[in-house]
Write a protein that holds these residues in place. Structure first.
Motif, PDB file in Angstrom:
ATOM      1  N   SER B 115      21.078  58.295  75.945  1.00 40.91           N
ATOM      2  CA  SER B 115      22.484  58.716  75.975  1.00 40.91           C
ATOM      3  C   SER B 115      23.416  57.513  76.059  1.00 40.91           C
ATOM      4  O   SER B 115      24.389  57.405  75.297  1.00 40.91           O
ATOM      5  CB  SER B 115      22.731  59.633  77.177  1.00 40.91           C
ATOM      6  OG  SER B 115      21.932  60.790  77.112  1.00 40.91           O
ATOM      7  N   PHE B 142      20.584  67.291  69.345  1.00 41.69           N
ATOM      8  CA  PHE B 142      20.221  67.388  70.754  1.00 41.69           C
ATOM      9  C   PHE B 142      21.508  67.350  71.579  1.00 41.69           C
ATOM     10  O   PHE B 142      22.356  66.468  71.380  1.00 41.69           O
ATOM     11  CB  PHE B 142      19.286  66.247  71.139  1.00 41.69           C
ATOM     12  CG  PHE B 142      18.679  66.428  72.496  1.00 41.69           C
ATOM     13  CD1 PHE B 142      17.770  67.458  72.725  1.00 41.69           C
ATOM     14  CD2 PHE B 142      19.020  65.620  73.550  1.00 41.69           C
ATOM     15  CE1 PHE B 142      17.211  67.657  73.986  1.00 41.69           C
ATOM     16  CE2 PHE B 142      18.472  65.812  74.815  1.00 41.69           C
ATOM     17  CZ  PHE B 142      17.561  66.832  75.030  1.00 41.69           C
ATOM     18  N   PRO B 143      21.659  68.302  72.508  1.00 37.46           N
ATOM     19  CA  PRO B 143      22.959  68.432  73.187  1.00 37.46           C
ATOM     20  C   PRO B 143      23.503  67.145  73.794  1.00 37.46           C
ATOM     21  O   PRO B 143      24.700  66.876  73.695  1.00 37.46           O
ATOM     22  CB  PRO B 143      22.675  69.496  74.251  1.00 37.46           C
ATOM     23  CG  PRO B 143      21.637  70.365  73.629  1.00 37.46           C
ATOM     24  CD  PRO B 143      20.742  69.405  72.865  1.00 37.46           C
ATOM     25  N   THR B 144      22.651  66.342  74.435  1.00 38.91           N
ATOM     26  CA  THR B 144      23.224  65.169  75.095  1.00 38.91           C
ATOM     27  C   THR B 144      23.886  64.235  74.081  1.00 38.91           C
ATOM     28  O   THR B 144      24.872  63.560  74.394  1.00 38.91           O
ATOM     29  CB  THR B 144      22.189  64.432  75.981  1.00 38.91           C
ATOM     30  OG1 THR B 144      22.872  63.602  76.918  1.00 38.91           O
ATOM     31  CG2 THR B 144      21.235  63.575  75.168  1.00 38.91           C
ATOM     32  N   LEU B 146      25.586  65.188  71.485  1.00 47.02           N
ATOM     33  CA  LEU B 146      26.923  65.759  71.247  1.00 47.02           C
ATOM     34  C   LEU B 146      27.822  65.549  72.466  1.00 47.02           C
ATOM     35  O   LEU B 146      29.002  65.224  72.326  1.00 47.02           O
ATOM     36  CB  LEU B 146      26.816  67.249  70.907  1.00 47.02           C
ATOM     37  CG  LEU B 146      26.007  67.563  69.635  1.00 47.02           C
ATOM     38  CD1 LEU B 146      25.993  69.076  69.384  1.00 47.02           C
ATOM     39  CD2 LEU B 146      26.569  66.841  68.413  1.00 47.02           C
ATOM     40  N   TYR B 147      27.243  65.710  73.655  1.00 47.26           N
ATOM     41  CA  TYR B 147      28.053  65.489  74.868  1.00 47.26           C
ATOM     42  C   TYR B 147      28.591  64.049  74.889  1.00 47.26           C
ATOM     43  O   TYR B 147      29.754  63.809  75.244  1.00 47.26           O
ATOM     44  CB  TYR B 147      27.224  65.709  76.140  1.00 47.26           C
ATOM     45  CG  TYR B 147      26.583  67.075  76.293  1.00 47.26           C
ATOM     46  CD1 TYR B 147      27.073  68.203  75.640  1.00 47.26           C
ATOM     47  CD2 TYR B 147      25.467  67.253  77.116  1.00 47.26           C
ATOM     48  CE1 TYR B 147      26.468  69.451  75.798  1.00 47.26           C
ATOM     49  CE2 TYR B 147      24.869  68.488  77.281  1.00 47.26           C
ATOM     50  CZ  TYR B 147      25.366  69.585  76.621  1.00 47.26           C
ATOM     51  OH  TYR B 147      24.765  70.814  76.787  1.00 47.26           O
ATOM     52  N   PHE B 189      14.738  68.223  67.716  1.00 44.70           N
ATOM     53  CA  PHE B 189      13.954  68.584  68.913  1.00 44.70           C
ATOM     54  C   PHE B 189      13.577  70.054  68.897  1.00 44.70           C
ATOM     55  O   PHE B 189      12.573  70.446  69.462  1.00 44.70           O
ATOM     56  CB  PHE B 189      14.761  68.271  70.191  1.00 44.70           C
ATOM     57  CG  PHE B 189      15.780  69.304  70.551  1.00 44.70           C
ATOM     58  CD1 PHE B 189      16.966  69.431  69.829  1.00 44.70           C
ATOM     59  CD2 PHE B 189      15.580  70.169  71.611  1.00 44.70           C
ATOM     60  CE1 PHE B 189      17.909  70.389  70.156  1.00 44.70           C
ATOM     61  CE2 PHE B 189      16.514  71.134  71.952  1.00 44.70           C
ATOM     62  CZ  PHE B 189      17.686  71.248  71.221  1.00 44.70           C
TER      63      PHE B 189
END
Lengths: 429, 429
Positions: B115, B142-144, B146-147, B189
């Motif tokens: 990240s 993967f969400p992180t 995008l975060y 993922f």
């Protein structure tokens, strides 16, 4: 020995009783922390006065690391995130560090490096003062703190300015009504000078600014009470006085009153309200947890926890008193045993104004530090001319201070520092 | 079993010879990587198909960790930074990871989390395209990732926009002349789908944009040649197929041609040209080194190095061929042994379009994954309905694939998944 910040006058010294090895032995005998020495696996005969650079290995650490590696990772594999509490390991360590620095568990997170954590909190603080564009710090701050501020300012854009104070007086005058954030290091890495946390916090608040404290050389060594000081944010290091191992995870503090207002840019999944829902967009977790970012480094966290546990076993009161006493003894003995050489006390003479380290200046400081290391007294050199000695109270005794000063005398008397190879300064000591 | 992206037709299946356990044994006997299984301390009788979440423990890791902890940290203390090469440990590991992903040593750094590294490279890339303000990614990333992009954009200001593509076709059409940076994950993922790195890199470059590849599920599992693809930046994970341990340091790639132009905001002392000169202002180190930040986590780096060394012991060609063969065998066996249940192949049918994992969808996927774990077959669940199985070629055999499918059949046949406790989904599996 002369002092730049208030010396021991010759008259005063003459009236004092000469300190002996026997005195040091008596102090050790009365030391209620003496048994902690046995909880560190320090090499025999080494006087380790560099725990403010890298704390030594606790005896319990290898077994704990082996357990995490062989049992948790090796046998229980991915299930360890739940089974062995890996998900909450950072929170657990954070809650323990919180107790050392006067914070509450939900105000503290552990992870990343001090540098990265500084970036997070200064970013968050700046965003809470959007109409102000000055960040104040000290020119003598630890360089990586300044580098991170420079990097942040380049990212935030040209309206932001880094204002660096050249001395304590200038810190005061720098904190004006245009200041968004004040970033100060509590105990100077170079001189050991300690700032009055409550005083500068109040100055910042009176000017409408927020304050960030770097506790790298404070946590575990000197009295820190973030709540009592009214501090807004803090960061600190796990591998110095907390004995967490080389490159241990760092910590980060956010006062409860600010948490729900805070946004920080390094908002990875471990700072999300529901990290394993894999949902978008980002929704910050409650409390300081929103300052977490990526997957926590489990092996390093396990090592850090052992170091912090050891710190919590000791009475904070005894720790701080012994730290001050060791430093005081060192100054006295250097004056008594090495007074004929030109050592200048760089650290403040007043124990209330310094951390758990004593810095001496000498033109041949680099060579002297090298010669001392050969004599098994490990301190370190800081440019341009400083010998730095850290007096971590958990594993240093009064007789080790005696030994250190005797070795310093030996190095000077015999000219052991005067070797050609010491003329070339290595990258770091 | 049906397939969302191209099924095995019933006719085709009938003409194929039925695969037997004996076939799998023969494949194992001919497997030139078979001896690597013994280099991992996997629990007996466990089929571990979750190495894409957490790679298992290499047999050599505990001794190396113990050496770093007890000898280097414990006995040599601060001197280990020079004596045991701690200063260059991250560079050493980086140079090894570089060989796995088609990079040169000076284009790679290791440290921080995936990240945090993503934040660094996207910040640097955006600064290289100051007149463009769109960052493109995928909604299914993967969400992180995008975060972190959301966090960066909030920091960069309201002129920046995150443009998310909902499918492969939309990625193409999203890369327009206003795009500064394209951020794509090479292997998904969730589905295992692999993007054509050269093709999308070319698309980005044709539009004048820069591209960042997330290799979290690629490095050590599928063919990656960053140089051949012309990639600009990449990040990746140390604890999946590289077997570096829970929360292992991540890696970061910057193509040589961009390095001297790059500025990144997390510019800590380990990215400085002369970190121990303690000088200001910041002066970036040469090469990718300027993407380093704080003090590297030595214990975690040591563990990662063992995992990477093991990867380099194996022929890359054999690794990739075996990875594809294990996945193919799994698909064939699921169809043959579990064809009567409603599993849908979520991963692409074509081996060239997927990573080293196979994802199946089933309405009861969460419960099935739990039941399989009780049968010592460790895969994982990904919302809403996916069973995910990773086929790391270093320690998985053809007979373990057979066993996994037999257990899947058992779980379905005996209804082992149908338990009340599996109706409650835990936070993560």
């Amino acid at each position: 020995m002369s002092s730049s910040t208030g010396g021991i006058g010759a008259t005063e010294a003459h009236t004092r009783k000469r300190r002996t090895f026997k005195d040091c032995q008596l102090l050790d005998a009365a030391d209620r922390l003496a048994h902690f020495r046995g909880k560190f696996s320090l090499p025999e005969n080494t006087v380790y006065l560099d725990g403010n650079s890298l704390g030594p290995l606790p005896v319990a650490t290898p077994a704990r690391i082996a357990e995490v590696v062989e049992q948790e990772w090796g046998k229980d594999l991915i299930s360890s995130w739940n089974k062995h509490g890996w998900f909450i390991m950072a929170n657990k360590v954070a809650s323990k560090i919180a107790r050392i620095v006067g914070a509450r568990a939900h105000e503290m997170v552990v992870g990343d490096s001090t540098s990265v954590n500084l970036f997070k909190v200064v970013s968050a603080a700046a965003r809470l003062r959007p109409d102000r564009h000055v960040i104040v710090s000290e020119r003598a701050n630890f360089p990586t703190d300044l580098y991170m501020l420079e990097g942040l300012i380049r990212q935030l854009g040209s309206k932001y300015v880094l204002r660096l104070a050249d001395n304590d007086g200038e810190i005061n005058s720098s904190i004006t009504a245009d200041v968004a954030v004040v970033v100060l290091t509590h105990v100077s890495f170079r001189t050991g000078r300690m700032l009055d946390m409550a005083k500068y916090t109040q100055l910042a608040h009176e000017a409408g600014a927020l304050i960030v404290w770097d506790l790298a050389h404070s946590a575990g060594a000197v009295h820190v009470d973030l709540a009592a000081a009214g501090a807004d944010f803090a960061v600190g290091c796990g591998y110095k006085f907390l004995n967490g191992g080389p490159g241990a995870p760092a910590f980060l503090y956010v006062a409860e009153r600010l948490q729900e207002l805070c946004e920080q840019p390094l908002c990875g999944w471990f700072g999300h309200a529901r990290p394993f829902a894999f949902e978008s967009p980002y929704a910050p977790a409650e409390g300081a947890q929103r300052f977490q970012c990526g997957t926590p480094p489990i092996l390093s966290l396990a090592a850090l926890e052992v170091g912090v546990d050891l710190m919590l076993e000791a009475s904070q009161e005894h720790l701080l008193a012994k730290s001050a006493a060791l430093c005081e003894l060192f100054i006295t003995l250097v004056k008594q045993e090495c007074g004929r050489w030109d050592f200048r006390l760089v650290s403040p003479r007043n124990a209330c104004e310094r951390g758990s380290q004593i810095c001496l200046a000498h033109p041949e400081s680099y060579a002297i530090v090298q010669a001392l290391i050969l004599e098994n007294v490990v301190g370190d050199f800081r440019a341009p001319d400083i010998l730095r000695f850290g007096f971590a109270p958990l594993y240093n005794s009064y007789t080790t201070v005696w030994t250190a000063v005797q070795k310093l005398q030996l190095v000077m008397r015999e000219g052991l520092w005067d070797k050609p190879e010491y003329k070339q300064r290595s990258a770091v000591t």
